[in-house]
Structures are given as structure tokens and as C-alpha cells.
Design a protein around this motif. Structure first.
Motif, PDB file in Angstrom:
ATOM      1  N   GLY A 272       0.808  -1.220   0.000  1.00  6.17           N
ATOM      2  CA  GLY A 272       0.000   0.000   0.000  1.00  6.17           C
ATOM      3  C   GLY A 272       0.834   1.260   0.000  1.00  6.17           C
ATOM      4  O   GLY A 272       0.434   2.281  -0.570  1.00  6.17           O
ATOM      5  N   GLU A 273       1.995   1.226   0.634  1.00  6.37           N
ATOM      6  CA  GLU A 273       2.843   2.420   0.700  1.00  6.37           C
ATOM      7  C   GLU A 273       3.325   2.822  -0.689  1.00  6.37           C
ATOM      8  O   GLU A 273       3.326   4.002  -1.041  1.00  6.37           O
ATOM      9  CB  GLU A 273       4.040   2.161   1.613  1.00  6.37           C
ATOM     10  N   ALA A 274       3.731   1.845  -1.504  1.00  5.12           N
ATOM     11  CA  ALA A 274       4.189   2.136  -2.864  1.00  5.12           C
ATOM     12  C   ALA A 274       3.057   2.724  -3.702  1.00  5.12           C
ATOM     13  O   ALA A 274       3.259   3.676  -4.465  1.00  5.12           O
ATOM     14  CB  ALA A 274       4.730   0.865  -3.523  1.00  5.12           C
ATOM     15  N   LEU A 275       1.850   2.147  -3.542  1.00  7.40           N
ATOM     16  CA  LEU A 275       0.702   2.669  -4.281  1.00  7.40           C
ATOM     17  C   LEU A 275       0.370   4.087  -3.844  1.00  7.40           C
ATOM     18  O   LEU A 275       0.135   4.977  -4.675  1.00  7.40           O
ATOM     19  CB  LEU A 275      -0.516   1.762  -4.072  1.00  7.40           C
ATOM     20  N   PHE A 276       0.375   4.334  -2.531  1.00  6.18           N
ATOM     21  CA  PHE A 276       0.048   5.660  -2.004  1.00  6.18           C
ATOM     22  C   PHE A 276       1.058   6.701  -2.493  1.00  6.18           C
ATOM     23  O   PHE A 276       0.676   7.805  -2.909  1.00  6.18           O
ATOM     24  CB  PHE A 276       0.030   5.629  -0.472  1.00  6.18           C
ATOM     25  N   ASP A 277       2.340   6.362  -2.464  1.00  5.12           N
ATOM     26  CA  ASP A 277       3.373   7.293  -2.923  1.00  5.12           C
ATOM     27  C   ASP A 277       3.198   7.628  -4.395  1.00  5.12           C
ATOM     28  O   ASP A 277       3.331   8.788  -4.807  1.00  5.12           O
ATOM     29  CB  ASP A 277       4.766   6.690  -2.690  1.00  5.12           C
ATOM     30  N   HIS A 278       2.886   6.614  -5.203  1.00  7.74           N
ATOM     31  CA  HIS A 278       2.699   6.839  -6.646  1.00  7.74           C
ATOM     32  C   HIS A 278       1.489   7.728  -6.902  1.00  7.74           C
ATOM     33  O   HIS A 278       1.556   8.676  -7.690  1.00  7.74           O
ATOM     34  CB  HIS A 278       2.527   5.494  -7.355  1.00  7.74           C
ATOM     35  N   PHE A 279       0.379   7.438  -6.239  1.00  8.76           N
ATOM     36  CA  PHE A 279      -0.848   8.209  -6.448  1.00  8.76           C
ATOM     37  C   PHE A 279      -0.689   9.643  -5.949  1.00  8.76           C
ATOM     38  O   PHE A 279      -1.258  10.575  -6.517  1.00  8.76           O
ATOM     39  CB  PHE A 279      -2.027   7.530  -5.745  1.00  8.76           C
ATOM     40  N   THR A 280       0.094   9.844  -4.890  1.00 10.55           N
ATOM     41  CA  THR A 280       0.343  11.203  -4.381  1.00 10.55           C
ATOM     42  C   THR A 280       1.126  12.021  -5.404  1.00 10.55           C
ATOM     43  O   THR A 280       0.830  13.194  -5.641  1.00 10.55           O
ATOM     44  CB  THR A 280       1.122  11.136  -3.052  1.00 10.55           C
ATOM     45  N   ARG A 281       2.124  11.377  -6.008  1.00 10.76           N
ATOM     46  CA  ARG A 281       2.933  12.078  -7.009  1.00 10.76           C
ATOM     47  C   ARG A 281       2.100  12.438  -8.236  1.00 10.76           C
ATOM     48  O   ARG A 281       2.199  13.549  -8.758  1.00 10.76           O
ATOM     49  CB  ARG A 281       4.114  11.182  -7.409  1.00 10.76           C
ATOM     50  N   THR A 282       1.265  11.532  -8.690  1.00  2.33           N
ATOM     51  CA  THR A 282       0.468  11.809  -9.880  1.00  2.33           C
ATOM     52  C   THR A 282      -0.631  12.827  -9.591  1.00  2.33           C
ATOM     53  O   THR A 282      -1.024  13.592 -10.472  1.00  2.33           O
ATOM     54  CB  THR A 282      -0.157  10.511 -10.428  1.00  2.33           C
ATOM     55  N   ARG A 283      -1.121  12.849  -8.352  1.00  4.31           N
ATOM     56  CA  ARG A 283      -2.129  13.841  -7.975  1.00  4.31           C
ATOM     57  C   ARG A 283      -1.575  15.257  -8.108  1.00  4.31           C
ATOM     58  O   ARG A 283      -2.284  16.188  -8.500  1.00  4.31           O
ATOM     59  CB  ARG A 283      -2.564  13.576  -6.536  1.00  4.31           C
ATOM     60  N   ALA A 284      -0.291  15.430  -7.804  1.00  7.77           N
ATOM     61  CA  ALA A 284       0.339  16.749  -7.915  1.00  7.77           C
ATOM     62  C   ALA A 284       0.384  17.222  -9.366  1.00  7.77           C
ATOM     63  O   ALA A 284       0.254  18.416  -9.642  1.00  7.77           O
ATOM     64  CB  ALA A 284       1.758  16.691  -7.333  1.00  7.77           C
ATOM     65  N   ILE A 285       0.547  16.285 -10.304  1.00 11.01           N
ATOM     66  CA  ILE A 285       0.530  16.650 -11.725  1.00 11.01           C
ATOM     67  C   ILE A 285      -0.828  17.216 -12.095  1.00 11.01           C
ATOM     68  O   ILE A 285      -0.941  18.251 -12.768  1.00 11.01           O
ATOM     69  CB  ILE A 285       0.837  15.416 -12.602  1.00 11.01           C
ATOM     70  N   ARG A 286      -1.882  16.551 -11.657  1.00  6.04           N
ATOM     71  CA  ARG A 286      -3.240  17.025 -11.942  1.00  6.04           C
ATOM     72  C   ARG A 286      -3.458  18.428 -11.389  1.00  6.04           C
ATOM     73  O   ARG A 286      -4.005  19.302 -12.066  1.00  6.04           O
ATOM     74  CB  ARG A 286      -4.262  16.049 -11.351  1.00  6.04           C
ATOM     75  N   ARG A 287      -3.027  18.652 -10.165  1.00  6.50           N
ATOM     76  CA  ARG A 287      -3.211  19.970  -9.566  1.00  6.50           C
ATOM     77  C   ARG A 287      -2.449  21.037 -10.340  1.00  6.50           C
ATOM     78  O   ARG A 287      -2.911  22.173 -10.476  1.00  6.50           O
ATOM     79  CB  ARG A 287      -2.759  19.932  -8.100  1.00  6.50           C
ATOM     80  N   GLY A 288      -1.275  20.680 -10.843  1.00 10.36           N
ATOM     81  CA  GLY A 288      -0.505  21.631 -11.639  1.00 10.36           C
ATOM     82  C   GLY A 288      -1.219  22.017 -12.912  1.00 10.36           C
ATOM     83  O   GLY A 288      -1.201  23.186 -13.330  1.00 10.36           O
ATOM     84  N   ILE A 289      -1.878  21.042 -13.565  1.00 13.40           N
ATOM     85  CA  ILE A 289      -2.633  21.315 -14.794  1.00 13.40           C
ATOM     86  C   ILE A 289      -3.784  22.278 -14.517  1.00 13.40           C
ATOM     87  O   ILE A 289      -4.030  23.208 -15.282  1.00 13.40           O
ATOM     88  CB  ILE A 289      -3.148  19.988 -15.396  1.00 13.40           C
ATOM     89  N   VAL A 290      -4.472  22.069 -13.402  1.00 12.26           N
ATOM     90  CA  VAL A 290      -5.578  22.959 -13.037  1.00 12.26           C
ATOM     91  C   VAL A 290      -5.066  24.357 -12.713  1.00 12.26           C
ATOM     92  O   VAL A 290      -5.644  25.368 -13.124  1.00 12.26           O
ATOM     93  CB  VAL A 290      -6.363  22.378 -11.840  1.00 12.26           C
ATOM     94  N   GLU A 291      -3.940  24.430 -11.997  1.00 17.91           N
ATOM     95  CA  GLU A 291      -3.409  25.722 -11.575  1.00 17.91           C
ATOM     96  C   GLU A 291      -3.017  26.607 -12.746  1.00 17.91           C
ATOM     97  O   GLU A 291      -3.131  27.830 -12.682  1.00 17.91           O
ATOM     98  CB  GLU A 291      -2.206  25.504 -10.655  1.00 17.91           C
ATOM     99  N   ILE A 292      -2.535  26.018 -13.838  1.00 17.41           N
ATOM    100  CA  ILE A 292      -2.136  26.843 -14.986  1.00 17.41           C
ATOM    101  C   ILE A 292      -3.288  27.065 -15.960  1.00 17.41           C
ATOM    102  O   ILE A 292      -3.107  27.618 -17.048  1.00 17.41           O
ATOM    103  CB  ILE A 292      -0.926  26.239 -15.731  1.00 17.41           C
ATOM    104  N   GLY A 293      -4.499  26.631 -15.590  1.00 16.02           N
ATOM    105  CA  GLY A 293      -5.678  26.926 -16.388  1.00 16.02           C
ATOM    106  C   GLY A 293      -5.935  26.005 -17.556  1.00 16.02           C
ATOM    107  O   GLY A 293      -6.735  26.327 -18.438  1.00 16.02           O
ATOM    108  N   GLN A 294      -5.293  24.821 -17.586  1.00 14.93           N
ATOM    109  CA  GLN A 294      -5.501  23.896 -18.694  1.00 14.93           C
ATOM    110  C   GLN A 294      -6.691  22.965 -18.472  1.00 14.93           C
ATOM    111  O   GLN A 294      -7.036  22.172 -19.335  1.00 14.93           O
ATOM    112  CB  GLN A 294      -4.237  23.078 -18.939  1.00 14.93           C
TER     113      GLN A 294
END
Length: 314
Positions: A272-294
Motif C-alpha cells: 500500500g505504501e508504494a501505491l500511495f506514494d505513486h498516487f500522491t505524485r500523480t495527484r500533484a501533476i493534476r493539480r498543476g494542470i488545473v493551476e495553470i488553467g488547462q
């Protein structure tokens, strides 16, 4: 609306979603003194005439490019080389020749050898679209706050690139310039691979015997709905994209396969730790896309068109 047209005569070869949106946006902003177009199908040409979006609809590519200051090929990547060869002798000296394909290395290789030295070749890729196609699918707001990437080959007149940059910017796009090869590597991971995955997942659902087609449609969650939207994209266009950019796509697909194997092992081992770490990292990408208005952070189900400065085709 522009006080002065950016180009006196703009020729659009092909009139689907992108060509139709360019015509509508250029007309709305007064970017062209005259817009002339053609399409391979007589039915499409007739429909464009009915819509009244452009100033002139002609039967051949040669007629369309005559005296044009800007020529944009709005056709599948695989057709651009033959069309460049077809129109070469009819191009006006000093004209800017461009395209809208999502692969640029192949476009340069296929088109450049046929174009006369008297014209300026500035390939372009508007990173915008919907799953819809055809002359009725375009809308003027498609390019607002979306990127358009220009990939001029070495030695192209910088003034021509600047003029095309200004044209796209006037239609609402944000413009970036990069080399064709770098474009293809970037788009392989941000666009081409996601489309390949979407086509695969939707195809897998279609072939899954234990789950009926009606159940797939009825119980589609947000993720699967997004995949079906992507997988509904024009088959001809995407066939050409994958064949034209196969080296970069295969490189990204290899990396993706390795990452998928890591997640497979984590699930199998209950890590579960490996999955959680991966999903946390990918979640940050999504937030970055929203922040720049895409994209918007609004819930996708029932989302109203227009939140991103766009509206659906009429």
C-alpha cells in the motif's frame, strides 16, 4: 476584432474540427481579408457553403492556395506530403505554409522537400480538440487558453514565424516554439500515449465477455467516460499519428509498460505504501494542470461547457 487583417487571403485545405474552428475564429477576429477553403468530399464542400463561414469554397487544392498569403493544411498527417507536392507549383512567393498535425518530424520530412524556396514553411500544432469531426464541429472558442506549438525548421525566416505566432495568439492561443523532434517526444507522452491507452481500455471493455455492452455503458464511472471521449477521436487522424511518430510513442510505451509492471507488483504484494506514494505524485501533476488553467477542478459529470472559455459545436 483586429483593426487590420493579419493576412489578406487565408487558404484552409480540409474543413473539419480544426479547419472549421480556424475559419470561425479568424472571421470573428477579422484576421483575414478573405478565407477560402476546399475539402476532399463534395458533400463537405457543399455543407461549408451552406454554413456560410468562409468567403469562398473551391473544388481543388490548387485553386484554394492561389494568391493565398497563408496556407494551412487541416488534414491527416499522412496526407500532408502528397498535398504539399500537389500545391507546390501554385503557391504565391512569400506565402506562409503551415499545418495543424500533432506530429511534426514526419510533417517536416514529408512536406519540406516539395515546397519551393520562395515560401516560408512553419509547421504548427494547436493542442486543442474534441471528439467531434466534420464541418459542423468547429467553434471559434476552441483555441482560447490552449497551446499552439510552432516548429519551424532550421533557416526559416523568423518574421514568418512571428506572423504565424501573432495569428494564433489573436485566436486566443498561447504559443510556444520548439524543434519538431522535441515536440514529438513531448506529445508522445502527453497526448499520443494517452490516446493509445484509451483506445486499448475501451477495446478491452468491448471484448470482455463477462460484462455486457449495456452494463459498460450504463455503469461507466468518470474515468471510463473520459477514456471513451478520447477513444471517440477521428480514427484516420490517429492511425496516421501513431505511424508517423512511432519511435517516440514506442519509447514512451516502453517506459509506461515498466511503470505498469511496478504497480502490478505492488498490488500483488499488497504494498500500500508504494501505491500511495505513486498516487500522491500523480495527484500533484493534476493539480498543476488545473493551476495553470488547462482544465477545471469542477466535477466532470454534468459539467457545463464554457467553463474553460469554450462552447460545444452547434
Amino acid at each position: 476584432m483586429s483593426a487590420q487583417p493579419h493576412f489578406q487571403r487565408v487558404a484552409l485545405i480540409g474543413f473539419g474540427l480544426i479547419g472549421g474552428s480556424i475559419a470561425r475564429a479568424a472571421k470573428l477576429q477579422g484576421l483575414a481579408g478573405e478565407i477560402v477553403t476546399t475539402a476532399r468530399s463534395e458533400k463537405t464542400r457543399a455543407r461549408v457553403m451552406e454554413l456560410g463561414i468562409v468567403d469562398q469554397v473551391v473544388a481543388t487544392n490548387a485553386e484554394a492556395v492561389k494568391d493565398a498569403d497563408l496556407v494551412i493544411l487541416c488534414i491527416p498527417v499522412g496526407a500532408c506530403g502528397p498535398v504539399a507536392q500537389e500545391i507546390a507549383a501554385h503557391l504565391k512567393p512569400g506565402a506562409i505554409i503551415s499545418d495543424v498535425g500533432s506530429v511534426k518530424g514526419a510533417i517536416v520530412r514529408d512536406m519540406a522537400p516539395h515546397l519551393p524556396k520562395s515560401v516560408h514553411f512553419v509547421p504548427a500544432h494547436p493542442v486543442a480538440g474534441t471528439e467531434h469531426s466534420g464541418p459542423d464541429s468547429g467553434f471559434a472558442e476552441l483555441f482560447i487558453n490552449r497551446w499552439c506549438i510552432l516548429t519551424p525548421p532550421e533557416g526559416v525566416d523568423a518574421t514568418a514565424t512571428d506572423r504565424l505566432r501573432a495569428f494564433w495568439a489573436a485566436m486566443g492561443a498561447k504559443v510556444e516554439v520548439m524543434t519538431p523532434d522535441h515536440h514529438d517526444l513531448v506529445l508522445a507522452i502527453t497526448s499520443h500515449l494517452p490516446h493509445l491507452i484509451a483506445y486499448t481500455i475501451v477495446g478491452t471493455a468491448d471484448e470482455l465477455a463477462q460484462v455486457t455492452e449495456s452494463e459498460v455503458i450504463k455503469f461507466s464511472a468518470g474515468g471510463f467516460r473520459d477514456f471513451t471521449r478520447i477513444a471517440a477521436s477521428d480514427p484516420t487522424m490517429w492511425r496516421d499519428v501513431f505511424l508517423a511518430n512511432k519511435e517516440a510513442v514506442l519509447e514512451m510505451l516502453g517506459t509506461f509498460t515498466e511503470d505498469l509492471a511496478k504497480l502490478t507488483r505492488a498490488i500483488r504484494r499488497g504494498d500500500g505504501e508504494a501505491l500511495f506514494d505513486h498516487f500522491t505524485r500523480t495527484r500533484a501533476i493534476r493539480r498543476g494542470i488545473v493551476e495553470i488553467g488547462q482544465d477545471s477542478a469542477a466535477a466532470d459529470f454534468g459539467r457545463q461547457h464554457g467553463q474553460l472559455g469554450r462552447k460545444p459545436p452547434q
